[in-house]
Motif scaffolding. Structure first.
Motif, PDB file in Angstrom:
ATOM      1  N   GLU A   1      36.036  16.175  50.231  1.00  0.00           N
ATOM      2  CA  GLU A   1      35.263  16.901  50.176  1.00  0.00           C
ATOM      3  C   GLU A   1      36.000  18.545  49.306  1.00  0.00           C
TER       4      GLU A   1
ATOM      5  N   GLY B   1      35.195  19.601  46.118  1.00  0.00           N
ATOM      6  CA  GLY B   1      33.520  20.839  45.753  1.00  0.00           C
ATOM      7  C   GLY B   1      33.971  22.119  46.944  1.00  0.00           C
ATOM      8  N   LEU B   2      34.628  22.529  47.219  1.00  0.00           N
ATOM      9  CA  LEU B   2      35.324  23.621  47.504  1.00  0.00           C
ATOM     10  C   LEU B   2      35.990  24.214  47.345  1.00  0.00           C
TER      11      LEU B   2
ATOM     12  N   THR C   1      35.998  23.913  43.571  1.00  0.00           N
ATOM     13  CA  THR C   1      35.206  24.116  42.379  1.00  0.00           C
ATOM     14  C   THR C   1      33.709  25.096  42.547  1.00  0.00           C
ATOM     15  N   SER C   2      33.532  25.539  43.835  1.00  0.00           N
ATOM     16  CA  SER C   2      32.449  26.130  44.892  1.00  0.00           C
ATOM     17  C   SER C   2      31.832  27.641  43.703  1.00  0.00           C
ATOM     18  N   SER C   3      32.906  28.221  43.378  1.00  0.00           N
ATOM     19  CA  SER C   3      32.527  29.790  42.458  1.00  0.00           C
ATOM     20  C   SER C   3      31.637  29.797  41.658  1.00  0.00           C
ATOM     21  N   SER C   4      30.945  30.552  41.793  1.00  0.00           N
ATOM     22  CA  SER C   4      29.745  30.864  41.213  1.00  0.00           C
ATOM     23  C   SER C   4      29.673  31.161  39.584  1.00  0.00           C
TER      24      SER C   4
ATOM     25  N   ARG D   1      38.257  28.534  42.563  1.00  0.00           N
ATOM     26  CA  ARG D   1      38.084  29.987  43.341  1.00  0.00           C
ATOM     27  C   ARG D   1      39.446  29.561  43.917  1.00  0.00           C
TER      28      ARG D   1
ATOM     29  N   ASN E   1      39.634  29.377  50.558  1.00  0.00           N
ATOM     30  CA  ASN E   1      39.209  28.388  51.135  1.00  0.00           C
ATOM     31  C   ASN E   1      38.051  29.241  52.085  1.00  0.00           C
TER      32      ASN E   1
END
Length: 481
Positions: free
Chosen positions: A400, A403-404, A406-409, A414, A417
């Motif tokens: 998981e 996914g965290l 690559t979770s920058s908008s 990013r 964490n």
């Protein structure tokens, strides 16, 4: 460090101020049984007692050190250091720890040289004060003393221990005296002509698109540096790239640390110290392996120029990174170093960093975490650490975490964490983005890199030199030496 030699003399006839005697059981204890019993010696592993020899040995004082019946090399390394610490007011010791082979002779020599370390560069000497005696010579008693392999083992131990001890010196140096340019100079002086050196200043870092190192260092009035050391023998059998975090002082930047947490932040360049010291040692040992080391050096300070939470940095790899916490700076400088390492197409990459407090929570203060992208290579690193005597433990990069990371908008990645747990795993997942498909291992040495408690065995107060022995051992194994 004391000069270490070998002798075939018996413990009873060896001449020294102190005899360090290993006691494995009743047979070793025989002639000293009454004295040891009076001293409360139970034989529990690691126990030491000191007493006059009473004419049973040429040495006037005996330090008995308890050993298991079949001691490991690490048992002997620690026993040698324990005995040395107990040999106060002496200048010479004879060491009878019953090594069963040349590898164990080497371990004893390492223990003596590592255990003798003291950092007193900033201690003033009072006028007229008597200088405290120091152990300047140690002789290891062994039937292998006349073997060339044993002599070479002692020489190898001296080279590795010297590397560990210089890394300790660098970590212990106050942060005001090792700002980025100062640290580069210290590294360069130690390396001498044994390796090739190149240094990128802030202008070259900008030209080479090293946005991570620049972003971390831009809050300081002492600009960042990237130092590359290359050792390339005539016919290398492999190419190992090493990357080290070299934050000379970590205030946390604008995400500033509490005052108490800053007190030991001179340690935050321990990773760079380890890879530089190890690379020079590998060169001095003449191992048939190419090593390229990248020391990513910056001072993380708050100012009007400092990187802000919410900023986006463009890294050497071309990836953009959204910054969320400027106190998670180590992964930013390592990202540029890892990208450069991957560009050189090595066979393996290892990075070493005091990276996450979460690793200390998970593994304690004496064990490093090992994470990576290749299980087989990770096992080789762990095996090297075990042989070298450094405590390391494998941790996973959980699925998981990808996914965290690559979770920058607004950016590719990013930096920090978003969850309050798994910090070590997230940091490793972030670093994995910059190594491509090269087998890579990440050593998080946040816990064991610095000892705030009392000295024990061969571990001193302050910088410990963690990682150096593992890297040298790994290079030895990879080169088939």
């Amino acid at each position: 460090m004391p000069t270490v030699t070998l002798s075939t003399s018996k413990p009873t006839t060896a001449r020294a101020d102190v005899l360090i005697l290993g006691i494995r059981g009743d047979e070793d204890k025989a002639e000293l049984a009454a004295t040891l019993d009076l001293m409360g010696f139970t034989g529990e592993k690691g126990q030491t007692v000191r007493f006059p020899s009473g004419g049973l040995a040429k040495a006037p004082v005996v330090v008995a050190v308890a050993l298991p019946e079949e001691p490991t090399a690490e048992d002997l390394r620690r026993a040698a250091a324990k005995g040395l610490r107990a040999a106060t007011n002496a200048t010479s010791v004879a060491v009878a720890l019953h090594p069963a082979g040349v590898d164990e002779v080497e371990a004893i020599a390492e223990g003596l040289e590592l255990g003798s370390y003291r950092y007193e560069a900033y201690k003033s000497t009072k006028k007229g004060a008597a200088k405290k005696p120091e152990i300047t010579s140690a002789v290891i008693l062994t039937p292998f003393a006349r073997q060339t392999t044993a002599t070479k083992a002692v020489e190898r131990a001296a080279t590795v221990a010297a590397a560990v001890n210089v890394a300790r010196d660098w970590v212990n140096t106050p942060p005001g005296d090792k700002r980025p340019a100062d640290l580069v100079e210290a590294f360069s002086q130690h390396a001498g002509n044994d390796v090739k050196i190149s240094v990128w200043d802030e202008k070259r870092l900008a030209k080479e698109s090293c946005g991570g190192i620049l972003g971390v260092g831009q809050g300081s009035d002492s600009p960042p540096r990237l130092m590359t050391l290359t050792y390339e023998p005539a016919k290398p059998v492999s190419h190992l790239a090493l990357v080290g975090k070299g934050i000379t002082f970590d205030s946390g930047g604008l995400s500033i640390k509490p005052g108490a947490s800053m007190q030991t932040m001179k340690l935050d360049m321990a990773g760079a110290a380890a890879v530089v010291a190890a690379t020079v040692a590998i060169a001095r040992l003449g191992l048939p392996i190419k090593v390229t080391a990248y020391a990513c050096i910056a001072e993380n300070m708050p100012s009007g120029r400092a990187t802000r939470p919410g900023d986006v940095l463009t890294m050497r790899s071309g990836s953009t990174v959204e910054v969320h916490n400027t106190d998670a700076e180590g992964r930013l400088v390592l990202a540029d170093g890892l990208a450069l390492a991957a560009e050189s197409k090595p066979d393996h990459i290892v990075d070493v960093a005091t990276l996450t407090g979460a690793c200390v929570v998970a593994l304690g203060q004496h064990t490093s975490g090992v994470l990576g992208n290749d299980d087989g290579f990770g096992e080789r690193v762990l095996a090297a650490a075990k042989t070298a005597g450094e405590s390391m433990w494998p941790l996973p990069i959980a699925e998981e975490m990808k996914g965290l990371v690559t979770s920058s908008s607004i950016a590719d990645l990013r930096q920090h964490n978003p969850k309050p747990y798994g910090g070590t795993l997230f940091a490793a997942a972030f670093l994995r983005e910059f190594v491509g498909d090269v087998p890579w291992a990440h050593l998080d040495i946040a816990g064991p890199s610095f000892n705030e408690g009392g000295a024990f065995d061969y571990t001193p107060v302050g910088g410990t030199g963690t990682g150096v022995r593992t890297l040298v051992k790994l290079a030895t194994e990879l080169s088939g030496s």
